[in-house]
Design an enzyme around this catalytic site. Structure first.
Site, PDB file in Angstrom:
ATOM      1  N   SER A 246       2.493  -2.453  -3.392  1.00 62.95           N
ATOM      2  CA  SER A 246       1.978  -1.740  -2.225  1.00 62.95           C
ATOM      3  C   SER A 246       2.540  -0.332  -2.208  1.00 62.95           C
ATOM      4  O   SER A 246       3.333   0.044  -3.062  1.00 62.95           O
ATOM      5  CB  SER A 246       2.408  -2.466  -0.951  1.00 62.95           C
ATOM      6  N   LYS A 247       2.150   0.411  -1.227  1.00 64.49           N
ATOM      7  CA  LYS A 247       2.608   1.787  -1.086  1.00 64.49           C
ATOM      8  C   LYS A 247       4.131   1.857  -1.134  1.00 64.49           C
ATOM      9  O   LYS A 247       4.718   2.731  -1.744  1.00 64.49           O
ATOM     10  CB  LYS A 247       2.127   2.340   0.257  1.00 64.49           C
ATOM     11  N   ARG A 248       4.737   0.913  -0.452  1.00 60.34           N
ATOM     12  CA  ARG A 248       6.183   0.894  -0.368  1.00 60.34           C
ATOM     13  C   ARG A 248       6.828   0.758  -1.757  1.00 60.34           C
ATOM     14  O   ARG A 248       7.887   1.281  -2.032  1.00 60.34           O
ATOM     15  CB  ARG A 248       6.590  -0.288   0.517  1.00 60.34           C
TER      16      ARG A 248
END
Ligand code: GLU
Length: 478
Positions: A246-248
């Site tokens: 994910s973005k994280r």
């Protein structure tokens, strides 16, 4: 395989390219370069509804940034519609595809029924055997059909994946998928197969998620009389803790890494190790070493884990390996942007060159440079006075130490690292302090930080005047 290998990167411009997309591009590029073949870029822009503005530029920009040069393209599928129409027509006329007039409404109802009866999704082949008259009637009604592939109802379709080995699917699990949509655009399946054939692609390297599409493609190759390429489906990418990337975790657009101060050469090295390895040990490999050593035999089937700590570490390794001037030039835009406004621009380049060796040792990304270098530029340091008082020292002993240090520094004629060290070490003894105590206090006084580059070098580049002034300020704080 020399000279005959042709690979491609075939992104859909439905978003900005993320780590996974670019890892695919890199592997296809490395494979082509290893065999001195060709690498082709093809933009698969046939899904008009999902096109994202600026995505194509971002994709090409990312490839350029990482030095993944291509030999042909970019080709755009949206400019090749004629070719796909011809192929679809041919399939219809040879009886391998058919026109389907089902309305979206009917398909929706069909799907609802399937869900209700827990049946697998897929077209129910309603239009597969329409009679001439039935078709003529639909045409007369002005219904715009799609073209569907007439998937064999029995048998199996298999292939030997260069990474996964033998893969076999029952044809009965494959529905009559769409080749040409009613908006006149081909689906991914049709355009992808036609282009891989026409562009002479010998090896398709792509994400694992396409593995299950491959039997459809093979059926199409067969029906069209094309020799299929070889397939290599790259292992999935996961984030820390094996969660979906994910973005994280770093599924951000790859160009953001440039903005965050990662070096393209570090990024290439890092991405290459997401699913491939040279052996069980080697982490740092130059571009040429990657090309020389790349092979599909060493691509693993287990999901690769995106580890940002490793990326940071690797970027630091690459930063430290840069020639000083190169590092300075790359860091300069970050410094200009990141230093506080009160620091006068243009920055004094002679001074910048002096401080850079100190920063290069410590920075993991170029974006960290302004923060690490800030104390070397600003007039006033912002720190808590208590930081000045080293372990097992008091305010009184700290004041005494700083005052004496100040006196001695004033007398020092050559203000370089060696002279500073030669003077300050005995001073600690004289004060009855451990060197760590005196140096700790001085470090905070001249840098405002507990952790900073080596003290004597730092003081030397700051210069006598600035050091004295900072010690005075420290004394005033106490
Ligand atoms: N357009 C597809 C994608 O964006 C290409 C898949 C393939 O390489 O065949 O992933």
């Amino acid at each position: 395989m020399t000279n005959s290998v042709r690979t491609r990167f075939a992104p859909s411009p439905t978003g900005y390219p993320h780590v996974g997309n670019i890892r695919t591009a890199l592997f296809a590029w490395l494979f082509a370069r290893h065999y001195e073949g060709s690498f082709i870029v093809r933009i698969e822009d046939t899904d008009v509804t999902r096109k994202v503005k600026g995505a194509v530029e971002a994709i090409l920009d990312s490839l350029r940034w990482l030095g993944l040069d291509w030999d042909e393209g970019p080709y755009f599928q949206s400019e090749r519609l004629e070719i796909y129409h011809k192929a679809a027509k041919r399939l219809v006329s040879q009886g391998d595809a058919y026109y389907c007039y089902c309305s979206p409404q009917r398909l929706k109802e069909m799907r609802a029924e399937q869900v209700k009866h827990k049946q697998p999704p897929g077209y129910d082949r309603h239009c597969r055997d329409l009679s001439q008259e039935e078709r003529a009637q639909k045409e007369a009604e002005g219904v715009i059909p799609v073209v569907r592939f007439k998937t064999p109802l029995e048998g199996q379709t298999g292939f030997n994946d260069l990474i996964w080995g033998d893969v076999v699917f029952d044809n009965s699990t494959i529905d009559d998928f769409i080749l040409l949509k009613s908006d006149g655009y081909p689906t991914y399946h049709l355009a992808n197969v036609v282009d891989d054939h026409l562009m002479g692609i010998t090896h398709v390297l792509r994400a694992e998620e396409w593995l299950s599409s491959t039997p459809r493609h093979l059926l199409l190759y067969q029906a069209l009389g094309f020799k299929p390429p070889q397939f290599a489906h790259l292992p999935m990418l996961l984030g820390a803790g094996r969660a979906k990337l994910s973005k994280r975790h770093g599924a951000v657009s790859i160009t953001e890494y440039r903005e965050q101060g990662y070096l393209p050469e570090a990024m290439v090295n890092f991405l290459a190790l997401l699913g491939w390895s040279r052996d069980d040990r080697t982490e740092v490999l130059s571009r040429q070493e990657l090309i020389d050593n790349f092979s599909l035999e060493r691509v693993s089937r287990t999901a690769a884990i995106f580890n940002r700590d490793k990326l940071n570490w690797m970027n630091g390794v690459y930063i430290r390996s840069l020639a000083l001037e190169d590092f300075t030039q790359r860091a300069l835009p970050f410094l200009n942007k990141g230093l506080p406004l009160e620091v006068e621009r243009p920055l004094p380049m002679e001074y910048v060159r002096q401080i850079m060796p100190l920063i290069q040792e410590r920075a993991r990304t170029l974006a960290e440079v302004p923060e690490l270098a800030q104390f070397l530029f600003v007039d006033e340091l912002d720190y808590a006075p208590s930081l000045l008082i080293a372990k097992n020292m008091s305010q009184v002993s700290t004041v005494k130490a700083l005052e004496l240090a100040k006196q001695r520094l004033e007398q020092l004629e050559v203000f370089d690292a060696e002279s500073l060290e030669a003077m300050l070490r005995p001073l600690a003894v004289e004060l009855g302090l451990k060197t760590g105590q005196l140096f700790g206090t001085l470090r905070v006084a001249v840098t405002g930080q507990i952790a900073a580059p080596p003290l004597f070098q730092t003081m030397a580049v700051l210069g006598k005047e600035r050091c004295l002034r900072r010690i005075e300020v420290a004394l005033a704080k106490l």
